[in-house]
Design a protein around this motif. Sequence first.
Motif, PDB file in Angstrom:
ATOM      1  N   VAL A 418       0.854  -1.119  -0.002  1.00 52.45           N
ATOM      2  CA  VAL A 418       0.009   0.000   0.059  1.00 52.45           C
ATOM      3  C   VAL A 418       0.784   1.242  -0.070  1.00 52.45           C
ATOM      4  O   VAL A 418       0.661   2.315  -0.786  1.00 52.45           O
ATOM      5  CB  VAL A 418      -1.119  -0.041   1.316  1.00 52.45           C
ATOM      6  CG1 VAL A 418      -1.872   1.451   1.454  1.00 52.45           C
ATOM      7  CG2 VAL A 418      -1.818  -1.074   1.197  1.00 52.45           C
ATOM      8  N   ILE A 421       2.154   1.855  -3.456  1.00 49.31           N
ATOM      9  CA  ILE A 421       1.098   2.175  -4.365  1.00 49.31           C
ATOM     10  C   ILE A 421       0.999   3.788  -4.297  1.00 49.31           C
ATOM     11  O   ILE A 421       0.772   4.375  -5.226  1.00 49.31           O
ATOM     12  CB  ILE A 421      -0.339   1.381  -3.833  1.00 49.31           C
ATOM     13  CG1 ILE A 421      -0.239   0.155  -4.193  1.00 49.31           C
ATOM     14  CG2 ILE A 421      -1.453   2.250  -4.738  1.00 49.31           C
ATOM     15  CD1 ILE A 421      -1.349  -0.673  -3.733  1.00 49.31           C
ATOM     16  N   ARG A 431      -2.122   0.513 -11.094  1.00 49.59           N
ATOM     17  CA  ARG A 431      -2.452  -0.830 -10.776  1.00 49.59           C
ATOM     18  C   ARG A 431      -1.225  -1.615 -10.609  1.00 49.59           C
ATOM     19  O   ARG A 431      -1.596  -2.826 -10.244  1.00 49.59           O
ATOM     20  CB  ARG A 431      -3.501  -1.218 -11.517  1.00 49.59           C
ATOM     21  CG  ARG A 431      -4.913  -0.383 -11.265  1.00 49.59           C
ATOM     22  CD  ARG A 431      -6.044  -0.985 -11.879  1.00 49.59           C
ATOM     23  NE  ARG A 431      -6.082  -2.320 -11.654  1.00 49.59           N
ATOM     24  CZ  ARG A 431      -6.962  -3.271 -12.270  1.00 49.59           C
ATOM     25  NH1 ARG A 431      -7.514  -2.760 -13.622  1.00 49.59           N
ATOM     26  NH2 ARG A 431      -7.094  -4.493 -12.227  1.00 49.59           N
ATOM     27  N   ILE A 743      -2.603  -4.836  -8.724  1.00 47.71           N
ATOM     28  CA  ILE A 743      -3.399  -4.260  -7.825  1.00 47.71           C
ATOM     29  C   ILE A 743      -4.777  -4.289  -8.267  1.00 47.71           C
ATOM     30  O   ILE A 743      -5.195  -3.491  -9.189  1.00 47.71           O
ATOM     31  CB  ILE A 743      -3.142  -3.056  -7.141  1.00 47.71           C
ATOM     32  CG1 ILE A 743      -1.469  -2.983  -6.994  1.00 47.71           C
ATOM     33  CG2 ILE A 743      -3.657  -3.044  -6.030  1.00 47.71           C
ATOM     34  CD1 ILE A 743      -0.872  -3.912  -5.918  1.00 47.71           C
ATOM     35  N   ARG A 746      -7.245  -2.051  -4.066  1.00 45.55           N
ATOM     36  CA  ARG A 746      -6.517  -1.443  -3.149  1.00 45.55           C
ATOM     37  C   ARG A 746      -7.219  -0.973  -1.801  1.00 45.55           C
ATOM     38  O   ARG A 746      -6.854  -1.535  -0.697  1.00 45.55           O
ATOM     39  CB  ARG A 746      -6.208   0.187  -3.474  1.00 45.55           C
ATOM     40  CG  ARG A 746      -5.605   0.877  -2.244  1.00 45.55           C
ATOM     41  CD  ARG A 746      -4.938   2.232  -3.055  1.00 45.55           C
ATOM     42  NE  ARG A 746      -4.658   3.344  -1.733  1.00 45.55           N
ATOM     43  CZ  ARG A 746      -3.893   4.203  -1.987  1.00 45.55           C
ATOM     44  NH1 ARG A 746      -3.794   4.799  -2.880  1.00 45.55           N
ATOM     45  NH2 ARG A 746      -4.079   5.002  -0.815  1.00 45.55           N
ATOM     46  N   GLU A 750      -6.242  -2.539   1.891  1.00 43.49           N
ATOM     47  CA  GLU A 750      -6.405  -1.543   3.048  1.00 43.49           C
ATOM     48  C   GLU A 750      -7.207  -1.976   4.090  1.00 43.49           C
ATOM     49  O   GLU A 750      -6.829  -1.984   5.377  1.00 43.49           O
ATOM     50  CB  GLU A 750      -6.683  -0.049   2.761  1.00 43.49           C
ATOM     51  CG  GLU A 750      -5.586   0.640   1.840  1.00 43.49           C
ATOM     52  CD  GLU A 750      -6.200   1.913   1.219  1.00 43.49           C
ATOM     53  OE1 GLU A 750      -7.379   2.221   0.970  1.00 43.49           O
ATOM     54  OE2 GLU A 750      -5.198   2.805   1.285  1.00 43.49           O
TER      55      GLU A 750
END
Length: 816
Positions: A418, A421, A431, A743, A746, A750
């Motif tokens: 994360v 990202i 992604r 990804i 997300r 999370e």
Amino acid sequence: MRVLEKYWNYTSFRDLRMYKDIHDPEFKKETVFIPQSQVIDSIVQQATLAHQGESYRDIFVTSPTGAGKSVMFQVPAIYLAEKYGLMTIVISPLIGLMTDQVQGLMDRNVHMSATINSEITPVEKMGIIERIRTREISILYISPETLLSRSDIAQLIGDREIGLFVIDEAHIVTTWGKAFRSDYWYLGSYLQRLRKKEMQFPIATFTATAIYGGVEDMYAETRDSLNLINPISYFGYVKRDDLEVRIKKSSQSKERFKEYLEDKFKVLVFRLEQYLAKDEKTLVYFPTVGLINQFHEFTKIFASERLRQHLTSYYGPLSKDLKNGNYKRFKEGDSLVMLATKAFGMGIDLPDIVNVYHFAPTGNVCDYVQEIGRAARALERGYAYFDFLPKDFVHVNRLHGISTIRKQQLVQVMAKVVQLINENKHSSNVRHLLVNAEEFRYIFQQGAEASDEVDNKLKTALLIIEKDFKAKMGYSPIIARPRSVFAKEYFMIQKDQEQQILERYGRYFKKVAEGHKTAYGNIYTCDMKNLWESRFQSLSFPQFKYKFHSKDEDLGLPFLVNLLPVLQLELVLKSVHRDQFTNELNHQLEQIADIFGAYAKERSYFSISEFAAELKKKIKGDKYFCENLALILIHSADHYDRIMQKHSNFYQRFMKYSESKEKYSIQNSGYAGFLDWIKIEWRQILNQGQQINTEPSHVTMFLPKVNPEKVEKTFILLGILEALGNLIYRVNGGDNPEIFLRINSRMQIERSIQNPARYINYILENVKERHYLSVAMLTHLFENEVDNDRFWEYIENYFLGIIPDEVLAKTGNSRS
């Protein structure tokens, strides 16, 4: 039969003892003798049906080593090539195994097989691919990594039709832990895609070990992982009538771990002297390399000179030459005693080992049965010995703790993803991420050999996350696939040679940064792929890379002596103001010093969870943050201790782990030096780092790779700083291939990391349950000193998914 007579000079196939119908409870343990030809016919029939466009089934075979396993897929492969011109691809985990099988076929005048692996040159590979195209080669041995690195299999076989796909040593798919090869898991989805692209072929899996049913259902897991189609199954007989198991239990149990080890060593010396007196070749399994080294030291005082002369050893960290030399000595009888870890396993087949002795269990029930099975391969009788003491499972439990991925590490991996990202949000495709295993090193840093396993552990962790999400939700928010492309490499070019080198070889180099004023030189990337392809096609890329980095004069590249390989470290600081960052770090370290100081003063033992509770009182952070920080601080301190002790004769380790208590203690004030080192090292990074872009919180530095100790310690430091929440770091120019991440959601990732306590990974829970069950089963066998007949009865039941009630009761207690 024609193929067998022509190439093997046999007129009949061997009979194999198999279970009649393992799926039917009524006939579960009833056995029949099945000729190898029946298995071969099943494979040929299914391959023919697939070739003709009709529905077909896959094949699953378990057969003990020495039962002619390879013949059962080599004969069909030759037949399918000669009759239909079809390709057979054999997936095998070891280059040595592949090379031996290709050579074995050549010795039988079969010249249609070859292997493509990292040790062959591009010229050789191109030659093999050309011979595949012209149908001279129809049996190709490759590793799963080689296959997966080709998104299109046509890169290997062109327009040839696949008739059969063989997966040898298929048990690796289910071998969670240190021996797990994540790439075997990726095979299932790869082969499924192939069979959707109008390619139709059966998959035949072969293994010497597979449990059917129960918690450790290796058959079902292999079937489901590889997406096998209604497999025809052949299960080989589990019992070994030519192998006698002798278990002796001692009630003596010294409280101190050191005294326990001395007792074990004395018993082992006594046993080995007995075996040696009869000139019996003996293999001794140890759970760790450290125990082998300690036993060697023990024998210098307490063993006879003859025994010392006959000792040799075999384990992973040994150099290839030493391993090969020691193996040859043992094979030829110059040494009669081999001290080994489980590295002495797959691909090793000696016919005349009389005794297999276990110092302590090295793994699970399957490991134990496989290891004792190395005795009496071509002898009328062999023996498996074990002198059991109650503390013997300390080793395997410790190994399990080191090798198994933990839930906390999965959460840390997702949290790091994360963060990456967020840092990648300005990319054209947010992604998609390319990550380097070095960026996750601190998460998996535990034990002396941990740094060598980071790549495999990261791939395994990503795979466990993906598989668990798919099982629970039908899709995974994160998909990971390894890439064959190695990370970009960075070098400093010696300042006074820079212009001369660039004038002649400039097309291979690109400048990326100015070197620090005191540095060796400016930083460049080197297009090694272009250099290799244009000038060194006679070498494989790994060979070229090795010679390049070892500055081999045979390459004829005089500039190599003027290159310094470096890692690029990209740091994103939590605080824009560096003084504020440093003050916050100093405050955090003072809080940690207070805790360590109290432990040192009281000489008390503490667990990681107890340390986390103390951190929560001192440092602002939730329970998960403190547990994560505690884990990383302890493992980092332990690793720092090991490095310092290795490079300093007078260094006293401050961190001690008690095997019996399973807790840590602070032995001296050395912890203060460790925490001071963090402060000093961080200041040096700030002084040497460069601000590449306009962001004041972004720092880039270049770390020379020639000093492994410095590299290791830098990663320890960055891991601690990231665990404290002070920065995020990325690494470029590492030694492992990059991993591609896609990804898909997300938000779902999370959600998992926002409440770590509620995150449950069922694959991980299953791995724990298996470990508890295996330890309970082995403990039951050893504590009860079962005789040979009862041992094999228990083992047969275990492999058929039948677990004694008393063992199940123990596992229930272990998990509660």
